[in-house]
Scaffold this active site. Structure first.
Site, PDB file in Angstrom:
ATOM      1  N   VAL A 158      39.699  49.491  42.217  1.00 43.78           N
ATOM      2  CA  VAL A 158      40.430  49.365  40.782  1.00 43.78           C
ATOM      3  C   VAL A 158      39.301  49.661  39.823  1.00 43.78           C
ATOM      4  O   VAL A 158      38.294  48.957  39.369  1.00 43.78           O
ATOM      5  CB  VAL A 158      41.076  47.801  40.578  1.00 43.78           C
ATOM      6  CG1 VAL A 158      41.181  47.520  39.066  1.00 43.78           C
ATOM      7  CG2 VAL A 158      41.781  47.416  41.731  1.00 43.78           C
ATOM      8  N   GLY A 182      34.692  47.749  37.198  1.00 38.71           N
ATOM      9  CA  GLY A 182      35.809  47.968  38.378  1.00 38.71           C
ATOM     10  C   GLY A 182      35.331  47.070  39.704  1.00 38.71           C
ATOM     11  O   GLY A 182      34.606  46.047  39.585  1.00 38.71           O
ATOM     12  N   LYS A 183      36.491  47.020  40.718  1.00 37.32           N
ATOM     13  CA  LYS A 183      36.167  46.334  41.973  1.00 37.32           C
ATOM     14  C   LYS A 183      36.987  47.051  43.021  1.00 37.32           C
ATOM     15  O   LYS A 183      37.877  47.902  42.658  1.00 37.32           O
ATOM     16  CB  LYS A 183      36.778  45.131  41.465  1.00 37.32           C
ATOM     17  CG  LYS A 183      36.214  43.799  42.658  1.00 37.32           C
ATOM     18  CD  LYS A 183      34.543  43.537  42.256  1.00 37.32           C
ATOM     19  CE  LYS A 183      34.150  42.505  43.248  1.00 37.32           C
ATOM     20  NZ  LYS A 183      32.813  42.135  42.684  1.00 37.32           N
ATOM     21  N   GLY A 184      36.412  46.889  44.107  1.00 39.71           N
ATOM     22  CA  GLY A 184      37.151  47.310  45.507  1.00 39.71           C
ATOM     23  C   GLY A 184      36.975  46.540  46.455  1.00 39.71           C
ATOM     24  O   GLY A 184      36.315  45.892  46.677  1.00 39.71           O
TER      25      GLY A 184
END
EC number: 1.4.1.4
Length: 450
Positions: free
Chosen positions: A68, A113-115
């Site tokens: 994201v 962000g993040k994932g």
């Protein structure tokens, strides 16, 4: 949002920010920021992909991978990768949304962000984890870069996984760049990075204690949840500063010090070894110093001055918050992201208003646990300049960043939130408003809203 599937974790994070802004005078003074809130709540980009890999029995396995890329107003997307069976889009959107404002509070030029993936490393061999990381990076490598998106580690993504991911990126892209942080010290990593979130959390709380006129950590009793990276280094720093740590926990239960017992650095080291082997705290041999309470978090079993949730989201409920208040706890700061439920935060904030300088004082994760991403940002700076700073240099910079994050959270609510004499400023309001205004202002300058 009624036409979208329910995303409870993200909705909780959004509502927490939105309610803080609504309950301040920010929108009254700057009504145009309502538009900014609508825009910032939608990610710039969401990448979702399949990860096909082969297990040790030569069987095909498949998982879902995500990244994201939420907001790049202040710099490249920055945020960790999480490998856990509970990973889904709602969880990653919540984490990415929080990351935007956390990163803004560090003062560094990094976006949010993040994932991750719904892959469970427990019970997997090193070779299986390596093969998964290579397959995961095969797709992720198309979307990241030192000036675009710089992931880091998170739950179940430590130094080993970062190494596998970095090696795969280097092989696929044929270039060495600072595309990941949390790297090994001999190949582009920063000193203090593994310790940074835990150390930074303790530095932040030290400012809270000092501001409240209660001296320092010396002699304070501290309850910590979790037993991973953040909890371990928070415990070690608390012990170094003279505090008594009386609890750690894992997903199965809590380890509570009996009588006058307390955790020593040696105990924390042994627990770290267990966690590297992905073993439970029940395997920790302690000669009866501690009691393991299965299926329970520490908060209702301890009488402490400081509570540091360092495990996962929503790990302090309303009832547990009330128990901490009743037992006389004075400071609670989130080492985990969104560690307290909204109902728990409401309890802490109501106490802060009612009891003023005798109240419990709550610090949100977006400020209190920003040390990890702060040192990730410092790692990016070192990579860009092809230099390495000493441990002392990085630690001093970390202390400065946490001091600034605390002071920002302290001063901002004085402009936007009404407070009575003797009342501690709301750190959750200050951190939310300061982070939001910084990001919204940059987005306005870029023409992202008008």
């Amino acid at each position: 949002m009624s036409n979208l599937p329910s995303e409870p974790e993200f909705e909780q994070a959004y509502n927490e920010l939105a309610s803080t802004l609504e309950n301040s005078t920010l929108f009254e003074k700057n009504p145009e920021y309502r538009t900014a809130l609508k825009v910032v709540s939608i990610p710039e980009r969401v990448i979702q992909f399949r990860v096909v890999w082969e297990d040790d029995k030569n069987q095909v396995q498949v998982n879902r991978g995500y990244r994201v890329q939420f907001n790049s107003a202040l710099g490249p997307y920055k945020g960790g990768l999480r490998f856990h069976p509970t990973v889904n889009l709602s969880v990653l959107k919540f984490l990415g949304f929080e990351q935007i404002f956390k990163n803004a509070l560090t003062g560094l030029n990094i976006g949010g962000g993040k994932g991750g993936a719904d892959f469970d490393p427990k019970g997997k061999s090193d070779n299986e984890i390596r093969r998964f990381c290579v397959s995961f990076m095969r797709e992720l490598s198309k979307h990241i870069g030192a000036d675009t998106d710089v992931p880091a580690g998170d739950i179940n993504v430590g130094g080993r996984e970062i190494g596998f991911l970095f090696g795969a990126y280097k092989a696929i892209q044929n270039k060495w760049e600072g595309v990941l942080t949390g790297k090994g010290g001999s190949w582009g990593g920063s000193l203090i990075r593994p310790e940074a979130t835990g150390y930074g959390l303790v530095y932040y709380v030290a400012h809270m204690i000092q501001y409240a006129g209660q001296g320092s950590f010396q002699g304070k009793r501290v309850a910590i949840s979790g037993s991973g990276n953040v909890a371990q280094y928070a415990a070690l720093k608390c012990i170094e500063l003279g505090a008594t740590v009386v609890s750690l926990s894992d997903s199965q239960g809590s380890l509570i010090a009996e009588g006058d017992a307390y955790f020593t650095p040696e105990d924390v080291g042994k627990i770290a070894e267990l966690k590297l082997k992905r073993q439970s705290l029940t395997a920790f041999e302690h000669g009866g110093k501690y009691k393991y309470i299965e299926g329970s978090r520490p908060w209702t079993h301890v009488k402490v001055d400081v509570a540091l949730p360092c495990a996962t989201q929503n790990e302090v409920s309303k009832e547990e918050a009330e128990s901490l208040v009743a037992s006389g706890a004075r400071y609670i700061a989130e080492g985990s992201n969104m560690g307290c439920t909204q109902e728990a935060i409401d309890v802490f904030e109501a106490e802060r208003k009612e009891k003023k300088d005798k109240a419990i004082w709550y610090a949100p994760g977006k400020a209190a646990n920003a040390g990890g991403v702060a040192v990730s940002g410092l790692e990016m700076a070192q990579n860009s300049a092809r230099i390495s700073w000493t441990q002392e240099e990085v630690d001093e910079k970390l202390k400065d960043i946490m001091k600034n994050a605390f002071e920002t959270g302290l001063e901002t609510p004085k402009k936007y939130v009404e407070a009575k004499d003797g009342e501690y400023p709301s750190l959750v309001a200050g951190s939310n408003i300061a982070g939001f205004v910084k990001v919204a202002s940059a987005m306005h300058n870029h023409g992202d809203w008008w």
